[in-house]
Design a protein around this motif. Structure first.
Motif, short mmCIF file in Angstrom:
data_model
loop_
_atom_site.label_atom_id
_atom_site.label_comp_id
_atom_site.label_asym_id
_atom_site.label_seq_id
_atom_site.Cartn_x
_atom_site.Cartn_y
_atom_site.Cartn_z
N GLU A 61 25.87 58.64 47.64
CA GLU A 61 25.13 59.04 46.44
C GLU A 61 26.03 59.75 45.43
N LYS A 62 26.93 60.58 45.93
CA LYS A 62 27.90 61.23 45.05
C LYS A 62 28.80 60.18 44.41
N ALA A 63 29.19 59.18 45.17
CA ALA A 63 30.02 58.11 44.63
C ALA A 63 29.27 57.35 43.53
N LEU A 92 33.03 57.94 48.58
CA LEU A 92 32.44 56.76 49.21
C LEU A 92 32.99 56.51 50.61
N ILE A 93 34.28 56.73 50.79
CA ILE A 93 34.96 56.29 52.01
C ILE A 93 34.52 57.10 53.23
N HIS A 120 43.17 58.27 63.86
CA HIS A 120 42.83 59.64 63.46
C HIS A 120 42.43 59.65 61.99
N VAL A 121 41.53 60.55 61.66
CA VAL A 121 41.21 60.84 60.25
C VAL A 121 42.42 61.53 59.63
N VAL A 122 42.68 61.26 58.34
CA VAL A 122 43.77 61.93 57.63
C VAL A 122 43.30 62.27 56.22
N THR A 123 43.46 63.53 55.83
CA THR A 123 43.01 63.96 54.50
C THR A 123 44.15 64.52 53.65
N SER A 124 45.31 64.72 54.24
CA SER A 124 46.45 65.26 53.49
C SER A 124 47.33 64.13 53.00
N GLY A 154 37.98 69.38 49.75
CA GLY A 154 36.54 69.62 49.84
C GLY A 154 35.71 68.37 49.65
N TRP A 155 36.29 67.33 49.07
CA TRP A 155 35.57 66.07 48.89
C TRP A 155 35.30 65.36 50.22
N PHE A 156 36.11 65.70 51.26
CA PHE A 156 35.96 64.97 52.52
C PHE A 156 34.67 65.36 53.23
N LYS A 157 33.94 64.34 53.64
CA LYS A 157 32.68 64.57 54.35
C LYS A 157 32.54 63.50 55.43
N LYS A 158 32.24 63.92 56.63
CA LYS A 158 32.03 62.97 57.72
C LYS A 158 30.92 62.00 57.32
#
Length: 530
Positions: free
Chosen positions: A355-357, A309-310, A327-331, A346-350
């Motif tokens: 819909e997945k949420a 969702l985020i 900044h974006v952070v995914t780690s 792999g869940w991260f999407k700009k």
């Protein structure tokens, strides 16, 4: 675009703030050369940095207490109160000897007994301390200047854990109090004395230079080195209104503003007497903490739904719109630590994937129950994030409800493990210093051991087993490999959900120099006012 509109009228706002400034500030002369006035980003209500993780309390503790070790600017532990130390060949027994000249503000000598009691008290609540106690067979005083830590098995990170900024040394009679009970004596051995006579709760707190403090001879370096105080007094002025605080800074009635209003940064940059300065270069990683004990987030599918969702860029645009500082952070290891990696992201999407949420909430069996979001209305970034989160959840059919209060109210309510109808909660928003994200043993956010974990009480046996391996891994390459395993496990059970990284500058008058840049906290030694 909202920011641009406000930039147009920024001068008028600042002028208006000056006119409406409280008389207590208008009547005071500009700060004397040996007195520094600071406006911190919170109101000091709790004085015990072991009792709470509040940043303002950590700054207070840094001023009046001292530490056994301190992390330098490269985050390596250096002796502070300790003069010398040694370890046995089997790496199971450490001996620490205190340096000369350590005295409490009330005149008594600091002893090894004070240090032992302080370690034990801190270890009741600190994740790193809990690990030390789990490994220790004994922590005891040998004589007035010497104490030992005997381990059942080696702990490679022991010195780094003992260098935690929150591991402050108190008098033994204070440290013997349980960590669940606040110490209020405010008597330390640090470079500043807390002036009880001038304390005005909610208004001002005063710190006087400790003339009897003996600093180390090394140059200041992060939390380490010589804590040389170059002013006579520091006064914290609590000015809740940001416009008023900025006007006081412009007028020279305060010297330092920890959280300058975002809209007024251009005005600060144009003022010849003011300067923006980034002290904490790693900044803060914001996140959602989810309650594992209550539905819907007791179900991993619901937690995974929030990952999709985020939209971090959307959150950053309202939490810290200045693109230079976010900044974006995914780690889970942040953006600036040696262990930052891209495992299982792999869940991260700009833009996110609503819909997945929605699909994952449906798979979790969500059926419209209330989802309560704790919102700190006195913290703009926190409140804005809560508003956006509620909006995004409602768009995918989640019955999201905001529970607004000041940050103190959030801190109180997040301890409630019960259901929302009994005052419980589902989500709150907080942040960790990016540098902390490189320390899975010492950072409270990382533990996932259920009831023993931090608020939210995440539980993953697989992940916890991996996290505890960190204590036995020595080389950087081995730790990098382990970090990837940890991150893979974390994003599978979703211990928290990241919102982005924000680096915020402080504002100061150019006459105030010598500020030391460290993560999260603000040291007051080495400051000099021209």
């Amino acid at each position: 675009m909202k920011i641009s509109r406000r930039d147009i009228v920024v001068a008028g706002l600042a002028a208006g703030a000056g006119v409406s400034m409280p008389s207590v500030l208008r009547a005071q002369p500009a700060s004397l050369g040996r007195t520094v006035r600071m406006v911190m980003s919170g109101d000091l209500r709790i004085f015990d940095p072991v009792f709470t993780t509040a940043t303002i309390t950590g700054c207070h503790g840094l001023a009046i207490y001292d530490t056994l070790f301190g992390l330098d600017s490269s985050f390596r532990p250096q002796p502070q109160m300790v003069e010398k130390w040694g370890v046995s060949e089997d790496k199971k027994t450490y001996i620490f000897e205190l340096r000369d000249g350590l005295r409490w503000h009330d005149g008594g000598a600091v002893t090894a007994g004070d240090c032992v009691a302080s370690i034990r008290r801190w270890a009741q609540v600190a994740v790193g301390g809990q690990l030390i106690m789990d490994r220790a067979s004994d922590i005891s005083k040998k004589d007035d200047k010497t104490f030992t830590i005997a381990l059942k098995k080696p702990l490679m990170d022991l010195l780094a854990l003992l260098a935690a900024p929150r591991l402050i040394v108190m008098r033994e009679k204070d440290a013997n109090r349980p960590a669940s009970e606040q110490v209020t004596a405010n008597i330390g051995s640090g470079p500043f004395k807390f002036n009880e006579a001038l304390a005005r709760a909610g208004a001002t707190f005063t710190y006087d230079r400790n003339e009897n403090y003996v600093p180390r001879k090394e140059e200041p370096d992060g939390f380490a080195g010589g804590k040389v105080v170059k002013v006579d007094r520091v006064i914290w002025n609590n000015i809740a209104d940001q416009q008023t605080a900025f006007a006081a800074l412009q007028a020279g009635e305060v010297d330092f503003l920890e959280a300058p209003p975002l809209d007024l940064r251009p005005q600060i940059e144009r003022d010849a007497n003011l300067e923006l300065q980034v002290l904490d270069k790693g900044g803060w990683d914001y996140y959602l903490r989810l309650n594992f004990l209550q539905p819907p987030f007791d179900n991993v599918k619901a937690r995974q739904a929030l990952l999709h969702l985020i939209d971090q860029e959307a959150f950053l645009s309202i939490m810290g719109p200045d693109q230079r500082y976010n900044h974006v952070v995914t780690s889970i290891f942040g953006n600036g630590t040696p262990y930052t990696n891209d495992e299982n992201t792999g869940w991260f999407k700009k833009g996110g994937d609503p819909e997945k949420a929605r699909e994952l909430f449906r798979e979790a069996g969500y059926s419209g129950e209330k989802v309560v979001i704790l919102a700190a209305s006195n913290q703009a970034s926190n409140n804005n994030a809560a508003q956006l989160l509620a909006f995004q959840l409602r768009k995918i059919g989640v019955n999201a409800e905001l529970a607004p209060s000041d940050w103190g109210g959030v801190v109180a309510r997040r301890a409630n493990k019960g259901p929302v109808e009994n005052g419980g909660w589902n989500i709150f928003i907080s942040a960790n210093g990016d540098f902390n994200q490189g320390d899975p043993l010492g950072t409270i956010w990382f533990a996932a051991n259920g009831d023993k974990a931090w608020f939210g009480w995440p539980k993953s046996d697989e992940y916890e087993a991996l996290r505890l391996k960190w204590a036995d891994v020595e080389s950087l390459e081995e730790r990098k490999a382990l970090a990837r395993e940890l991150q893979r496990a974390w994003w599978n059970f979703v211990g928290a959900v990241l919102l982005g990284q924000i680096t915020s500058p402080i504002a100061r008058r150019k006459s105030l120099t010598g500020l030391i840049g460290v993560p999260e906290l603000v040291p007051m030694w080495n400051m000099k006012k021209v």
